[in-house]
Design a protein around this motif. Sequence first.
Motif, mmCIF file in Angstrom:
data_model
loop_
_atom_site.group_PDB
_atom_site.id
_atom_site.type_symbol
_atom_site.label_atom_id
_atom_site.label_comp_id
_atom_site.label_asym_id
_atom_site.label_seq_id
_atom_site.Cartn_x
_atom_site.Cartn_y
_atom_site.Cartn_z
ATOM 1 N N GLN A 71 0.829 -1.203 0.000
ATOM 2 C CA GLN A 71 0.000 0.000 0.000
ATOM 3 C C GLN A 71 0.869 1.260 0.000
ATOM 4 N N LYS A 129 1.411 4.234 -3.018
ATOM 5 C CA LYS A 129 1.317 5.682 -2.805
ATOM 6 C C LYS A 129 2.554 6.408 -3.322
ATOM 7 N N GLN A 131 -7.623 -12.469 -4.908
ATOM 8 C CA GLN A 131 -7.549 -11.051 -4.588
ATOM 9 C C GLN A 131 -6.137 -10.507 -4.820
ATOM 10 N N ASN A 159 -4.799 -1.660 -7.498
ATOM 11 C CA ASN A 159 -5.901 -0.927 -6.894
ATOM 12 C C ASN A 159 -5.805 -1.030 -5.370
ATOM 13 N N PRO A 160 -5.578 0.091 -4.677
ATOM 14 C CA PRO A 160 -5.434 0.043 -3.220
ATOM 15 C C PRO A 160 -6.707 -0.407 -2.498
ATOM 16 N N LYS A 161 -7.866 -0.333 -3.150
ATOM 17 C CA LYS A 161 -9.106 -0.789 -2.528
ATOM 18 C C LYS A 161 -9.064 -2.291 -2.256
ATOM 19 N N VAL A 162 -8.333 -3.025 -3.093
ATOM 20 C CA VAL A 162 -8.209 -4.473 -2.884
ATOM 21 C C VAL A 162 -7.470 -4.731 -1.573
ATOM 22 N N ASP A 176 -7.480 -2.713 0.993
ATOM 23 C CA ASP A 176 -8.432 -2.336 2.036
ATOM 24 C C ASP A 176 -9.441 -3.442 2.312
ATOM 25 N N GLU A 177 -9.787 -4.219 1.291
ATOM 26 C CA GLU A 177 -10.711 -5.336 1.455
ATOM 27 C C GLU A 177 -10.022 -6.575 2.024
#
Length: 122
Positions: A38, A42, A87, A96-99, A101-102
């Motif tokens: 992550q 960034k 995933q 995708n950083p949302k992955v 987060d999940e």
Amino acid sequence: MAIHDYQQYKSQSVMTMTAGEMLLLLYDEIGKRLMRAQLALKKEDYPLFDASVQRCVEIVQYLKDTLDFHYEISFELNRMYDFFLYQLSRLSAGRNPKVIDELHPLVKELRDAFEEASKLAN
């Protein structure tokens, strides 16, 4: 000399861990590598991102490969590890950083469940 002593200590520590301690260490490492991925995203440090995600894949694959299917829980864990690998492949492909987060809370939840089970077993 000090580096050699540290490596020897580290090796000895791993060799004397219980199976539960080793499992928790592997889950902690997945969590750490996800956080590193992550941060790398960034900073747009894609080589570090790729290496971090790949290490997660290797650990999850190791966990999957070492399941003992004489225990019913192994079938559920196998499905969970397949989901983690899916995933991680999505993460690697899409960055995708949302992955993350999940995925990160799921890894932590499973790690905490194993920690609790380890306490109950002792």
